[in-house]
Design a protein around this motif. Sequence first.
Motif, PDB file in Angstrom:
ATOM      1  N   ALA A  38       0.748  -1.180   0.144  1.00 18.33           N
ATOM      2  CA  ALA A  38      -0.109  -0.172   0.079  1.00 18.33           C
ATOM      3  C   ALA A  38       0.864   1.393   0.050  1.00 18.33           C
ATOM      4  O   ALA A  38       0.743   1.971   0.816  1.00 18.33           O
ATOM      5  N   TYR A  40       0.765   3.858  -1.824  1.00 20.62           N
ATOM      6  CA  TYR A  40       0.018   5.070  -2.445  1.00 20.62           C
ATOM      7  C   TYR A  40      -1.119   5.617  -1.288  1.00 20.62           C
ATOM      8  O   TYR A  40      -0.977   6.737  -0.829  1.00 20.62           O
ATOM      9  N   SER A  41      -1.660   4.669  -0.570  1.00 21.16           N
ATOM     10  CA  SER A  41      -2.662   5.148   0.085  1.00 21.16           C
ATOM     11  C   SER A  41      -1.991   5.069   1.675  1.00 21.16           C
ATOM     12  O   SER A  41      -2.620   5.588   2.748  1.00 21.16           O
ATOM     13  N   ARG A  42      -1.097   4.257   1.769  1.00 19.54           N
ATOM     14  CA  ARG A  42      -0.337   4.034   3.133  1.00 19.54           C
ATOM     15  C   ARG A  42      -1.396   3.551   4.295  1.00 19.54           C
ATOM     16  O   ARG A  42      -1.415   3.867   5.211  1.00 19.54           O
ATOM     17  N   PHE A  43      -2.361   2.733   3.683  1.00 20.60           N
ATOM     18  CA  PHE A  43      -3.492   2.081   4.388  1.00 20.60           C
ATOM     19  C   PHE A  43      -3.320   0.537   4.159  1.00 20.60           C
ATOM     20  O   PHE A  43      -4.179  -0.087   3.271  1.00 20.60           O
ATOM     21  N   GLU A  63      -1.753  -2.515  -3.914  1.00 21.43           N
ATOM     22  CA  GLU A  63      -2.077  -1.238  -4.973  1.00 21.43           C
ATOM     23  C   GLU A  63      -1.268  -1.618  -5.940  1.00 21.43           C
ATOM     24  O   GLU A  63      -0.297  -2.311  -6.031  1.00 21.43           O
ATOM     25  N   TYR A  67      -3.737   2.882 -11.008  1.00 22.83           N
ATOM     26  CA  TYR A  67      -5.080   2.835 -10.321  1.00 22.83           C
ATOM     27  C   TYR A  67      -6.326   2.647 -11.465  1.00 22.83           C
ATOM     28  O   TYR A  67      -6.166   3.275 -12.231  1.00 22.83           O
ATOM     29  N   LEU A 101      -6.125   6.671   7.651  1.00 25.90           N
ATOM     30  CA  LEU A 101      -7.423   6.682   7.069  1.00 25.90           C
ATOM     31  C   LEU A 101      -8.395   6.254   8.278  1.00 25.90           C
ATOM     32  O   LEU A 101      -9.688   6.481   8.148  1.00 25.90           O
TER      33      LEU A 101
END
Length: 156
Positions: A38, A40-43, A63, A67, A101
């Motif tokens: 992850a 990009y979102s770091r989630f 990810e 996208y 998030l």
Amino acid sequence: MKKEFKFSYQYVNSVDELTAEQQKTVSAAEKAAKNAYAPYSRFKVGAALLLKDDTIVIGSNQENKAYPTGLCAERVALFSYGAQQKKQGIKSIAIVGDGDLLKAGDIFSPCGACRQAMAEYTDMQGESFEIILKNGDGSFTIFEGIRHLLPFIFGS
């Protein structure tokens, strides 16, 4: 004519209040989240399916720069189960998230595409399976089945 939809769920304050089986499944989901890709979102999200023979099938979000070609943890686990032609049935799925998030007071919830995938696997096996969601504060929301999260399932 006005109609109403009602749903129920169980709220549990901590992992200690879960059954041993639920704890096992949540622990597997937490381990799976560590393998998430992850950047990009770091989630990071992890999912674990507990099958009726007590086998665990895991998934983590993956990810991609292009996208939206990545995939959520829930679908990775479900599709892995399907690809391995598992037929013993799913007892439960645990889903955990880790990242900015998910705030301390937030209830964690799967996206619509993952809900629909859960609905498909529910239909395939002919019975519902428990859904365990770990919230931002370490509490849990537990649903008896997908119809409590997705009342108007596509194709129903």
